[in-house]
Design a protein around this motif. Structure first.
Motif, PDB file in Angstrom:
ATOM      1  N   TYR A  10     -11.554   5.083   2.702  1.00 55.13           N
ATOM      2  CA  TYR A  10     -12.061   3.819   3.416  1.00 55.13           C
ATOM      3  C   TYR A  10     -13.175   4.309   4.355  1.00 55.13           C
ATOM      4  O   TYR A  10     -13.197   5.296   4.901  1.00 55.13           O
ATOM      5  CB  TYR A  10     -11.042   2.914   3.883  1.00 55.13           C
ATOM      6  CG  TYR A  10     -10.201   3.329   5.229  1.00 55.13           C
ATOM      7  CD1 TYR A  10     -10.472   4.505   5.651  1.00 55.13           C
ATOM      8  CD2 TYR A  10      -9.461   2.562   5.626  1.00 55.13           C
ATOM      9  CE1 TYR A  10      -9.510   4.678   6.992  1.00 55.13           C
ATOM     10  CE2 TYR A  10      -8.568   2.518   6.867  1.00 55.13           C
ATOM     11  CZ  TYR A  10      -8.646   3.945   7.215  1.00 55.13           C
ATOM     12  OH  TYR A  10      -7.924   4.214   8.377  1.00 55.13           O
ATOM     13  N   ILE A  62      -5.695   7.923   2.750  1.00 53.69           N
ATOM     14  CA  ILE A  62      -6.691   6.770   2.635  1.00 53.69           C
ATOM     15  C   ILE A  62      -8.044   7.254   3.486  1.00 53.69           C
ATOM     16  O   ILE A  62      -9.025   6.667   3.240  1.00 53.69           O
ATOM     17  CB  ILE A  62      -6.122   5.536   3.685  1.00 53.69           C
ATOM     18  CG1 ILE A  62      -7.063   4.408   3.462  1.00 53.69           C
ATOM     19  CG2 ILE A  62      -5.949   5.738   4.989  1.00 53.69           C
ATOM     20  CD1 ILE A  62      -7.413   3.792   1.975  1.00 53.69           C
ATOM     21  N   LYS A  93       0.973  -1.210  -0.058  1.00 54.03           N
ATOM     22  CA  LYS A  93       0.002   0.013  -0.118  1.00 54.03           C
ATOM     23  C   LYS A  93       0.971   1.343   0.029  1.00 54.03           C
ATOM     24  O   LYS A  93       2.140   1.266   0.327  1.00 54.03           O
ATOM     25  CB  LYS A  93      -0.974  -0.181   1.377  1.00 54.03           C
ATOM     26  CG  LYS A  93      -1.881  -1.253   1.269  1.00 54.03           C
ATOM     27  CD  LYS A  93      -2.869  -1.125   2.448  1.00 54.03           C
ATOM     28  CE  LYS A  93      -2.172  -0.791   3.828  1.00 54.03           C
ATOM     29  NZ  LYS A  93      -1.435  -1.968   4.253  1.00 54.03           N
TER      30      LYS A  93
END
Length: 377
Positions: free
Chosen positions: A360, A356, A199
């Motif tokens: 998410y 992120i 990632k």
């Protein structure tokens, strides 16, 4: 905001914890892609990974404001650790706590809170991200078991989980009303996971696909009843957004702190960056927005603790805090100039971790849909 005495004590305790346990560890985890087991054990021991789980099931039994405080303070030091904590505290714990049977709570929730088991939450699929109605994972009843087949992706803790909360179709023609939630143990035949994803950020958490090939799931591992899987997922995400929003505030605050520190040290044109009005105004803007985001998070948490529905407030907090975390991280790195692009400086990792937060547990665009939907209904 004025905290109660217990909130002040908790804030001091968690700050002391992260200053000791997460001193140099975030940079190391960013390199290795792994979180030390002893850290996970300590998070469980002090109830930081089970803040909102009731005491009877091994948790701290604290309120959502406490949860927000814990998440913010952890994420000031390490966003990866925060991601691990919120995955267990809300995404895995809440479906069982709010919809599970007494047996399920004893068998899975209590060991989860005590740190004896690690869980993960499987909703997202390769072809079903924000569009949860596009689910393909399917569970077919066969006597006393469901036969589970499908694949989930981008699942936090998947490579190290002992069990997974899995949303699957049990009646496809009904769409979202045909989804159900299951507790699936990783030791069962047919359960596997993909490779750990390489990632951009939150590299300390292990993330991979979950793969189900004719996994036999006992009927007693159905959470609640058939057809309420999407309801369980949305109920979980509504509360979980407090955790992610608080995580974003922590990341934003850490970026701001690094920018302030660097601006006082870096000399250009004969004076420190902090002496330039442009820097001062940039920092003032960052501070104001971080504080505003924090108040949105506290507002959502306090209303949740009061028993109010917070889909609107939770989405506003998550949307704004996530976007501000990205904005503040960007500005903080810009203040660092070329040094901010080098891994020797924490802002490089913070900048990658921040990205992120707008993706998410519901993208910023999904949060906008929820917020506008509440306004226009």
């Amino acid at each position: 905001m004025l905290f109660k005495k217990e909130h002040e004590l908790l804030q001091k305790a968690i700050r002391d914890f992260v200053n000791i346990e997460l001193d140099t560890l975030p940079a190391e985890m960013d390199k290795t892609g792994e979180m030390p087991r002893d850290l996970l054990d300590k998070l469980a021991k002090y109830k930081y990974s089970s803040t909102i789980v009731p005491k009877e099931y091994g948790g701290a039994g604290a309120d959502y404001l406490s949860y927000a405080i814990v998440m913010e303070e952890i994420c000031k030091k390490c966003c990866s650790t925060g991601t691990y904590v919120t995955a267990g505290s809300s995404l895995v714990a809440l479906p069982i706590l709010n919809f599970g049977s007494d047996e399920q709570k004893q068998r899975y929730l209590k060991p989860l809170a005590l740190g004896e088991m690690i869980g993960c939450f499987g909703l997202t699929e390769p072809g079903a991200g924000s569009d949860a109605s596009a689910q393909q994972t399917e569970a077919v009843l066969d006597g006393d078991h469901y036969i589970l087949n499908g694949r989930k992706c981008f699942i936090t803790n998947a490579p190290i989980c002992d069990f997974a909360i899995v949303i699957a179709m049990t009646d496809k023609p009904k769409g979202l009303k045909g989804t159900s939630a299951f507790i699936v143990e990783s030791k069962w035949d047919g359960f596997s996971h993909g490779a750990h994803e390489d990632k951009m950020g939150i590299r300390g958490t292990q993330t991979s696909d979950l793969v189900f090939e004719n996994v036999r799931v006992p009927k007693e591992n159905l959470i609640g009843k058939e057809g309420i899987g999407f309801k369980i997922a949305m109920n979980t995400l509504e509360a979980g957004r407090i955790g992610v929003a608080a995580q974003a505030v922590g990341v934003a605050q850490s970026a701001l702190d690094e920018a302030v520190k660097y601006s006082k040290e870096r000399v250009q044109f004969g004076k420190t960056l902090s002496k330039f009005q442009n820097t001062q105004f940039t920092l003032a803007d960052m501070e104001t927005k971080v504080s505003a985001a924090r108040l949105l998070v506290y507002d959502a948490a306090i209303k949740k603790d009061a028993g109010k529905k917070i889909d609107h407030e939770g989405s506003m907090a998550k949307y704004y805090a996530a976007e501000i975390a990205n904005e503040v991280a960007y500005k903080a790195l810009q203040i660092h100039g070329g040094y901010g692009y080098i891994k020797d400086y924490p802002i490089e990792r913070i900048y990658r971790d921040a990205r992120i937060l707008s993706i998410y547990e519901g993208t910023s665009q999904v949060q906008q849909m929820v917020i506008s939907g509440g306004l226009l209904k």
